[in-house]
Design an enzyme around this catalytic site. Structure first.
Site, PDB file in Angstrom:
ATOM      1  N   GLY A  12       0.760  -1.315   0.070  1.00 44.92           N
ATOM      2  CA  GLY A  12      -0.082   0.013   0.058  1.00 44.92           C
ATOM      3  C   GLY A  12       0.778   1.265  -0.075  1.00 44.92           C
ATOM      4  O   GLY A  12       0.405   2.253   0.488  1.00 44.92           O
ATOM      5  N   ASN A  14       1.294   3.408  -2.739  1.00 43.78           N
ATOM      6  CA  ASN A  14       0.487   4.249  -3.291  1.00 43.78           C
ATOM      7  C   ASN A  14      -0.658   4.779  -2.682  1.00 43.78           C
ATOM      8  O   ASN A  14      -0.805   5.703  -2.721  1.00 43.78           O
ATOM      9  CB  ASN A  14       0.170   3.438  -4.590  1.00 43.78           C
ATOM     10  CG  ASN A  14       1.000   3.578  -5.874  1.00 43.78           C
ATOM     11  OD1 ASN A  14       1.784   4.754  -6.081  1.00 43.78           O
ATOM     12  ND2 ASN A  14       1.523   2.484  -6.280  1.00 43.78           N
ATOM     13  N   ARG A  66     -15.012 -17.890  -9.440  1.00 43.80           N
ATOM     14  CA  ARG A  66     -14.601 -16.291  -9.937  1.00 43.80           C
ATOM     15  C   ARG A  66     -15.924 -15.611  -9.875  1.00 43.80           C
ATOM     16  O   ARG A  66     -16.086 -14.431  -9.534  1.00 43.80           O
ATOM     17  CB  ARG A  66     -13.938 -16.394 -10.917  1.00 43.80           C
ATOM     18  CG  ARG A  66     -12.351 -16.652 -10.770  1.00 43.80           C
ATOM     19  CD  ARG A  66     -11.652 -15.300 -10.295  1.00 43.80           C
ATOM     20  NE  ARG A  66     -10.450 -15.773  -9.805  1.00 43.80           N
ATOM     21  CZ  ARG A  66      -9.507 -14.860  -9.691  1.00 43.80           C
ATOM     22  NH1 ARG A  66      -9.734 -13.419  -9.800  1.00 43.80           N
ATOM     23  NH2 ARG A  66      -8.227 -15.342  -9.357  1.00 43.80           N
ATOM     24  N   VAL A  93      -7.783  -9.282 -11.910  1.00 40.71           N
ATOM     25  CA  VAL A  93      -8.430  -8.707 -13.278  1.00 40.71           C
ATOM     26  C   VAL A  93      -9.692  -8.351 -12.620  1.00 40.71           C
ATOM     27  O   VAL A  93     -10.527  -8.990 -12.010  1.00 40.71           O
ATOM     28  CB  VAL A  93      -8.415  -9.993 -14.015  1.00 40.71           C
ATOM     29  CG1 VAL A  93      -9.388  -9.471 -15.266  1.00 40.71           C
ATOM     30  CG2 VAL A  93      -6.900 -10.501 -14.521  1.00 40.71           C
ATOM     31  N   HIS A 110       0.196   2.432 -13.428  1.00 43.70           N
ATOM     32  CA  HIS A 110       0.973   1.334 -13.930  1.00 43.70           C
ATOM     33  C   HIS A 110       2.548   1.636 -13.948  1.00 43.70           C
ATOM     34  O   HIS A 110       2.795   2.767 -14.419  1.00 43.70           O
ATOM     35  CB  HIS A 110       0.468   0.897 -15.451  1.00 43.70           C
ATOM     36  CG  HIS A 110       1.268  -0.056 -16.070  1.00 43.70           C
ATOM     37  ND1 HIS A 110       1.255  -1.317 -15.656  1.00 43.70           N
ATOM     38  CD2 HIS A 110       2.369  -0.217 -16.848  1.00 43.70           C
ATOM     39  CE1 HIS A 110       2.209  -2.166 -16.307  1.00 43.70           C
ATOM     40  NE2 HIS A 110       2.903  -1.394 -17.174  1.00 43.70           N
ATOM     41  N   ASP A 147     -10.134   0.355 -18.750  1.00 47.42           N
ATOM     42  CA  ASP A 147     -11.618  -0.208 -19.584  1.00 47.42           C
ATOM     43  C   ASP A 147     -11.337  -1.415 -19.801  1.00 47.42           C
ATOM     44  O   ASP A 147     -10.708  -2.138 -18.871  1.00 47.42           O
ATOM     45  CB  ASP A 147     -11.369   0.735 -21.137  1.00 47.42           C
ATOM     46  CG  ASP A 147     -10.035   0.188 -21.859  1.00 47.42           C
ATOM     47  OD1 ASP A 147      -9.417  -0.709 -21.380  1.00 47.42           O
ATOM     48  OD2 ASP A 147      -9.730   0.969 -22.840  1.00 47.42           O
ATOM     49  N   GLU A 148     -11.711  -2.213 -20.920  1.00 46.32           N
ATOM     50  CA  GLU A 148     -12.148  -3.754 -20.901  1.00 46.32           C
ATOM     51  C   GLU A 148     -10.721  -4.291 -21.233  1.00 46.32           C
ATOM     52  O   GLU A 148     -10.848  -5.570 -21.163  1.00 46.32           O
ATOM     53  CB  GLU A 148     -13.107  -4.052 -21.925  1.00 46.32           C
ATOM     54  CG  GLU A 148     -14.699  -3.611 -21.415  1.00 46.32           C
ATOM     55  CD  GLU A 148     -14.820  -2.271 -21.727  1.00 46.32           C
ATOM     56  OE1 GLU A 148     -15.864  -1.500 -21.250  1.00 46.32           O
ATOM     57  OE2 GLU A 148     -13.852  -1.658 -22.445  1.00 46.32           O
ATOM     58  N   GLY A 149      -9.783  -3.468 -21.742  1.00 43.14           N
ATOM     59  CA  GLY A 149      -8.481  -4.061 -22.018  1.00 43.14           C
ATOM     60  C   GLY A 149      -7.659  -4.117 -20.921  1.00 43.14           C
ATOM     61  O   GLY A 149      -7.854  -3.768 -19.867  1.00 43.14           O
ATOM     62  N   ASP A 151      -4.510  -2.431 -19.377  1.00 47.06           N
ATOM     63  CA  ASP A 151      -3.657  -1.174 -19.711  1.00 47.06           C
ATOM     64  C   ASP A 151      -3.976  -0.397 -20.904  1.00 47.06           C
ATOM     65  O   ASP A 151      -2.868   0.284 -21.326  1.00 47.06           O
ATOM     66  CB  ASP A 151      -2.128  -1.476 -19.419  1.00 47.06           C
ATOM     67  CG  ASP A 151      -1.818  -1.975 -18.099  1.00 47.06           C
ATOM     68  OD1 ASP A 151      -2.357  -1.738 -17.207  1.00 47.06           O
ATOM     69  OD2 ASP A 151      -0.858  -3.073 -18.080  1.00 47.06           O
TER      70      ASP A 151
END
Length: 207
Positions: A12, A14, A66, A93, A110, A147-149, A151
């Site tokens: 932690g 960050n 999951r 994820v 990132h 988003d869905e990707g 990075d």
């Protein structure tokens, strides 16, 4: 006042940078309301406890599937109703249903200059190992919307960090955190909290 939920898997650092930035006024008009970890031993949970911030562990290991884990995570987020979700070293994820519900309200830090050394397989020390193996001279960190990707969301801020002779992945990781991550993550949160970030045609505009 922007309500923030921070998702984190480890120590932690960050998270601490965010909390200190709130304390010293670098981040205005925002507060951390909840800290969620997938790791019951994450020191981030102790950081939150020391400051009286609501905190809990939701681990995939505690669920039969999951899908059940994803449902529990989404239900908890709905319960605390954050305006912004910050992924601060969260090594799980994010399920599509969470991304959809918090579209343009979830950001990630990132440890590279996206689009370099990002995507599937690039996390934690693996990013810095890749940087050193390739022999690049400049690396850094990126704050982006999720988003869905992997990075691939719109970039908010980036900061470059020099790669130095004799660097190990651990040394480089620390320098990137100190010189980039702990600076631009609070800065991005402050910009969002004060309505200065918007998305146009898949790109961020700051004004």
């Amino acid at each position: 006042m922007l309500k923030i939920a921070v998702l984190v898997s480890g120590g932690g650092t960050n998270l601490e940078a965010i909390l200190e930035a709130v304390d010293n006024g670098t981040i205005t008009n925002a507060r951390v309301e909840t800290v969620i970890s997938n790791n019951p031993n994450a020191y981030a949970l102790e950081r939150a406890a020391k400051r009286g911030i609501a905190h809990l562990c939701i681990s995939p290991k505690d669920f039969f599937s999951r899908d059940l884990f994803h449902q529990a995570l989404l239900e908890q987020l709905r319960a605390c109703a954050p305006d912004l979700i910050v992924l601060a070293g969260y090594l799980v994820v994010i399920p599509p249903e969470v991304i959809a519900e918090y579209k343009n309200r979830m950001i990630n830090i990132h440890p590279s200059l996206i689009p370099a050394f990002c995507g599937k397989g690039y996390y934690g020390l693996k990013v810095h190992e890749g940087v050193l193996a390739r022999g690049v001279k400049v690396t850094g960190a990126t704050v982006h919307f999720v988003d869905e990707g992997t990075d691939t969301g719109p970039i908010i801020l980036q900061r470059a960090v020099a790669v130095e002779e004799g660097d190990t992945p651990e040394i480089l990781q620390r320098r990137v955190m100190e010189q980039a991550e702990w600076k631009i993550l609070p800065e991005a949160i402050d910009l969002i909290a004060n309505g200065r970030v918007r998305i146009e045609n898949g790109r961020t505009r700051i004004g």
